[in-house]
Scaffold this motif. Structure first.
Motif, mmCIF file in Angstrom:
data_model
loop_
_atom_site.group_PDB
_atom_site.id
_atom_site.type_symbol
_atom_site.label_atom_id
_atom_site.label_comp_id
_atom_site.label_asym_id
_atom_site.label_seq_id
_atom_site.Cartn_x
_atom_site.Cartn_y
_atom_site.Cartn_z
ATOM 1 N N PHE A 42 -6.899 12.515 -4.805
ATOM 2 C CA PHE A 42 -7.071 12.582 -3.348
ATOM 3 C C PHE A 42 -6.390 11.418 -2.649
ATOM 4 O O PHE A 42 -5.985 11.518 -1.502
ATOM 5 C CB PHE A 42 -8.556 12.612 -2.992
ATOM 6 C CG PHE A 42 -9.189 13.940 -3.268
ATOM 7 C CD1 PHE A 42 -9.024 14.996 -2.381
ATOM 8 C CD2 PHE A 42 -9.897 14.156 -4.422
ATOM 9 C CE1 PHE A 42 -9.582 16.226 -2.645
ATOM 10 C CE2 PHE A 42 -10.463 15.386 -4.695
ATOM 11 C CZ PHE A 42 -10.301 16.432 -3.804
ATOM 12 N N LEU A 43 -6.258 10.310 -3.372
ATOM 13 C CA LEU A 43 -5.583 9.156 -2.791
ATOM 14 C C LEU A 43 -4.099 9.453 -2.608
ATOM 15 O O LEU A 43 -3.482 9.022 -1.630
ATOM 16 C CB LEU A 43 -5.768 7.951 -3.715
ATOM 17 C CG LEU A 43 -5.511 6.608 -3.062
ATOM 18 C CD1 LEU A 43 -6.624 6.296 -2.099
ATOM 19 C CD2 LEU A 43 -5.422 5.528 -4.114
ATOM 20 N N TRP A 53 0.786 -1.233 0.000
ATOM 21 C CA TRP A 53 0.000 0.000 0.000
ATOM 22 C C TRP A 53 0.813 1.275 0.000
ATOM 23 O O TRP A 53 0.578 2.159 0.819
ATOM 24 C CB TRP A 53 -0.969 0.046 1.202
ATOM 25 C CG TRP A 53 -2.145 -0.833 1.021
ATOM 26 C CD1 TRP A 53 -2.423 -1.944 1.740
ATOM 27 C CD2 TRP A 53 -3.199 -0.706 0.064
ATOM 28 N NE1 TRP A 53 -3.573 -2.528 1.287
ATOM 29 C CE2 TRP A 53 -4.068 -1.777 0.263
ATOM 30 C CE3 TRP A 53 -3.486 0.197 -0.959
ATOM 31 C CZ2 TRP A 53 -5.203 -1.967 -0.517
ATOM 32 C CZ3 TRP A 53 -4.617 0.009 -1.713
ATOM 33 C CH2 TRP A 53 -5.457 -1.057 -1.490
ATOM 34 N N CYS A 95 -11.348 11.609 -8.587
ATOM 35 C CA CYS A 95 -11.092 11.323 -7.175
ATOM 36 C C CYS A 95 -9.711 10.722 -6.933
ATOM 37 O O CYS A 95 -9.251 10.671 -5.797
ATOM 38 C CB CYS A 95 -12.181 10.414 -6.610
ATOM 39 S SG CYS A 95 -11.977 8.694 -7.053
ATOM 40 N N GLY A 101 -1.470 1.887 -4.334
ATOM 41 C CA GLY A 101 -2.836 2.315 -4.008
ATOM 42 C C GLY A 101 -3.544 2.880 -5.224
ATOM 43 O O GLY A 101 -4.693 2.525 -5.511
ATOM 44 N N TYR A 143 -2.798 12.032 -1.722
ATOM 45 C CA TYR A 143 -2.541 12.821 -0.528
ATOM 46 C C TYR A 143 -2.361 11.920 0.686
ATOM 47 O O TYR A 143 -1.482 12.139 1.518
ATOM 48 C CB TYR A 143 -3.697 13.799 -0.275
ATOM 49 C CG TYR A 143 -3.765 14.278 1.148
ATOM 50 C CD1 TYR A 143 -2.916 15.296 1.600
ATOM 51 C CD2 TYR A 143 -4.648 13.694 2.060
ATOM 52 C CE1 TYR A 143 -2.960 15.715 2.922
ATOM 53 C CE2 TYR A 143 -4.695 14.112 3.372
ATOM 54 C CZ TYR A 143 -3.846 15.118 3.802
ATOM 55 O OH TYR A 143 -3.887 15.517 5.108
ATOM 56 N N VAL A 144 -3.174 10.884 0.789
ATOM 57 C CA VAL A 144 -3.221 10.132 2.038
ATOM 58 C C VAL A 144 -2.202 9.001 2.090
ATOM 59 O O VAL A 144 -1.730 8.631 3.157
ATOM 60 C CB VAL A 144 -4.659 9.607 2.308
ATOM 61 C CG1 VAL A 144 -5.018 8.482 1.386
ATOM 62 C CG2 VAL A 144 -4.830 9.197 3.759
#
Lengths: 241, 264, 203
Positions: free
Chosen positions: B182-183, B135, B179, B140, B185-186
């Motif tokens: 946004f992944l 991950w 979208c 991801g 970022y995390v």
């Protein structure tokens, strides 16, 4: 020249008030139907409540870490949302009432009314299920304001993304309820990851985590704004199909 | 990999000979240098296995050669995803069914290349770091894209009307692609958590010259394979659409399907 | 008043041509009966004029006096594919449509004219018979008195009294300079409303 500008201004404000009127008409219609059928409340809120009780019963006696609790909260919210948020559009197509809206209302106002209803629904679900979760699985150093901000920003993003995918799924010929989570989860995955990371901060109260969580709230807000804007832009293209 | 390409290529040559008479005026009509492409792919494959030295910086130097397949696959998959998005937007504006065909075909290819990227990446990760999966940001994003494209095809197949299928599919592919950032970022990037090295292929000191040549030759080769398969597939669907249109036009000419009468 | 122009309309469904090159002009006070056996494209034609279905080619326009406004404002559609909301009463259904159209309405008067009793008007549509639903559909199409009525099988499931009401309303509508496109298969009605007629199917 001046009067022209005035007339144009008057007509835009008339259009705007007409738009708002349509959106609120759709919203109150949804609310009225909901109050009579209690469908969404029984499907979504009850789903959340029962899952919370189920989870706490299964985990009785186990020491559950703060980050696991954060993940559980959001998984429950996500599944609860996907059990019923699609109704606003699916029901219109299945009952054959969508044409009434297509024939009379501006597309974006229809979406606004439906989105507002789903926002209210998510709000109710959060208000009921999260306190219950905290009651059954207590968190010692809860950061209340942080949690409320996360639930607000995350709930807004969840509602807008799920409302748009509901508008898409309504066009499917069959298997709508099975397809809804399938097409919604990819879109909601970033939201879920960010929301869980932020909720960890609200649950374990470690200073670095709290700091990061406030940052995450901003990103959740950005997600909500971006997805809502995209929904409104794209909705016009899918509504009249 | 190259074996598969070879067989596909020979099959398509038959198709191509019938359309070879078309003068090479615009880019989409250009005859494809398939023989050169085949040689290029063979050369990169052979070089990847035999010519490249083991990469000493890795735990399993011999297997590190897989990067010359893994990285090109990911780059071509990204290009394919970009083309999908571009023609999805274009379809919603123009409503031309060819734009939908272009977008859908590119989505199919991009799913294929994302799967290849994932498989080669997982094999490499197991050999180098002892785990298939952990991950980081790129993994991801790949999983998210695989989910998006799988959902895209599931959604399309559930819709009966073809025009609805096209519009709803296009809207979903745009909405879902938005979208993805946004992944990023995390998930962790360039920290000790991540498996992927950063800037290896873009900076000078990242790769040895041999690796750089083979890797970029692979990128070129696979991109051309993508463009070539995509064009063949689009051309095939265009013929299908034209045939259907001609058939219905012939039927329409026989009977217009209605008659207006005026009595009294 | 306005005038309805239908120019060179073509439509095919799943590779089958329903019609092509259909042109029609409707002046104020005129009606056209659309007939043809099942599956020949009557309903599709009406849906295209209503803007509910996209045609393959051709266009539908209103040449109206004054500023051009979207056709949506000009038409009232009633067909078996548009149902009233089951959970709302007939009055609430009409008031909802009127609010979306941005116009005030006397829902009770309109439903009374359609022959729905005062008690029925105040109960949710889900307890209605199919004939009563059909009356609500027709009343919905009359909200805000649009110049063009698009009725798909208006008298389906209606009793003798209901058919009479439909006749009366149609006559009054045309008298006032309205236009109507009506799809029907009832030979009685084709004879009664006759005049101009578009017949779908083989020649």
């Amino acid at each position: 020249m001046k009067s022209d500008a005035g007339a144009a201004g008057a007509s835009t404000s008339a259009t705007a008030s007409r738009w708002l009127d349509c959106a609120s008409a759709v919203f109150t219609k949804e609310l009225r139907v909901e109050l009579r059928t209690r469908y969404a409340l029984s499907a979504v809120a009850l789903f959340a409540v029962i899952t919370v009780i189920m989870v706490s019963a299964v985990l009785v006696g186990a020491s559950v870490r703060a980050d696991v609790k954060a993940a559980l909260v959001w998984i429950i919210l996500l599944f609860a949302a996907l059990s019923g948020l699609s109704r606003v559009f699916v029901r219109e197509e299945e009952a054959g009432t969508a044409a009434i809206l297509r024939l009379t209302a501006p597309p974006s106002s229809v979406f606004a009314g439906k989105l507002l209803f789903n926002l209210a629904l998510i709000g109710v679900v959060e208000l009921v299920s999260v306190p219950l979760f905290l009651l059954l699985m207590p968190v010692e150093k809860l950061q209340l304001w942080l949690l409320l901000s996360i639930l607000t920003a995350g709930g807004a993003g969840l509602a807008s993304a799920a409302t748009f995918t509901a508008a898409l799924i309504a066009h499917a010929a069959s298997g709508k309820s099975a397809l809804y989570p399938i097409i919604s989860f990819p879109v909601l995955m970033p939201l879920a990851l960010i929301a869980v990371q932020a909720t960890v901060g609200a649950f374990d109260a470690i200073p670095i985590h709290i700091l990061r969580a406030w940052n995450d709230v901003g990103v959740l807000g950005a997600y909500a704004i971006v997805m809502t804007t995209a929904s409104f832009l794209l909705f016009e293209y899918v509504w009249h199909e | 990999m190259s074996g598969m390409n070879k067989s596909v290529q020979s099959k398509n040559r038959v198709v191509d000979s019938s359309t070879a008479a078309i003068p090479p005026i615009n880019f989409t009509q250009l005859r494809f240098p398939k023989v050169l492409l085949l040689l290029l792919l063979c050369a990169t494959t052979v070089a990847g296995f035999l010519w490249l030295p083991p990469a000493v910086a890795f735990r399993n130097p011999g297997l590190a050669r897989i990067v010359v397949f893994h990285v090109p696959c990911s780059i071509v998959a990204s290009i394919a995803s970009g083309v999908t998005l571009w023609y999805a937007i274009s379809y919603l504006i123009t409503r031309s069914s060819m734009d939908d065909v272009k977008s859908r075909v590119s989505a199919e290819l991009s799913l294929l290349f994302w799967v290849l990227t994932t498989v080669t990446g997982a094999v490499f990760a197991k050999a180098q770091w002892g785990t298939y999966w952990n991950w980081d940001i790129k993994q991801g994003a790949i999983v998210l894209l695989l989910m998006i494209y799988a959902a895209y095809f599931a959604l399309r197949s559930a819709i009966i009307d073809e025009r609805k299928q096209a519009a709803i599919g296009a809207a979903y592919s745009i909405f879902a692609t938005i979208c993805v950032p946004f992944l990023t970022y995390v998930l962790p990037n360039s920290t000790e958590d991540t498996l992927h090295p950063k800037g290896t292929i873009t900076t000078k000191e990242g790769l040895s010259p041999e690796y750089r040549i083979v890797l970029w030759a692979g990128v070129l080769g696979l991109t051309l394979v993508y463009v070539w398969v995509w064009r063949q597939h689009v051309a095939l669907d265009e013929i299908r659409l034209k045939l259907a249109a001609r058939r219905s036009a012939r039927r329409a000419a026989r009977t217009s399907g209605f008659v207006v009468t005026e009595t009294e | 008043m306005s005038r309805l122009h239908i120019e060179d309309l073509s439509m095919s469904y799943r590779g089958r041509t329903l019609f092509s090159g259909l042109s029609l002009t409707l002046d104020p006070g005129q009606r056209v009966v659309v007939s043809g056996s099942n599956g020949t494209g009557k309903s599709t034609f009406l849906r295209i004029v209503a803007g509910l279905t996209r045609s393959d080619a051709g266009k539908v326009s209103f040449a109206s006096v004054g500023a051009a406004s979207p056709p949506r404002e000009h038409l009232g559609y009633a067909g078996p594919d548009v149902n009233p909301y089951e959970e709302l009463t007939a009055v609430e259904n009409l008031e909802f449509i009127a609010r979306l159209r941005g116009l005030p309405i006397d829902a009770d008067a309109l439903l009374d004219r359609m022959g729905l009793t005062a008690r029925a008007r105040r109960t949710p549509v889900k307890s209605y018979s199919s004939g009563m639903r059909q009356r609500v559909r027709l009343a919905s199409s009359l909200v805000a008195t649009p110049p063009l009525l698009l009725w798909d099988e208006p008298t389906a499931m209606l009793d003798e009294q209901g058919r009479r009401i439909v006749d009366e309303i149609l006559a009054a509508h045309l008298e006032a300079g309205g236009m109507a496109l009506i799809a029907t298969n009832d030979s009685n009605e084709i004879g009664r409303w006759g005049g101009r007629r578009v017949h779908f199917g083989d020649r």
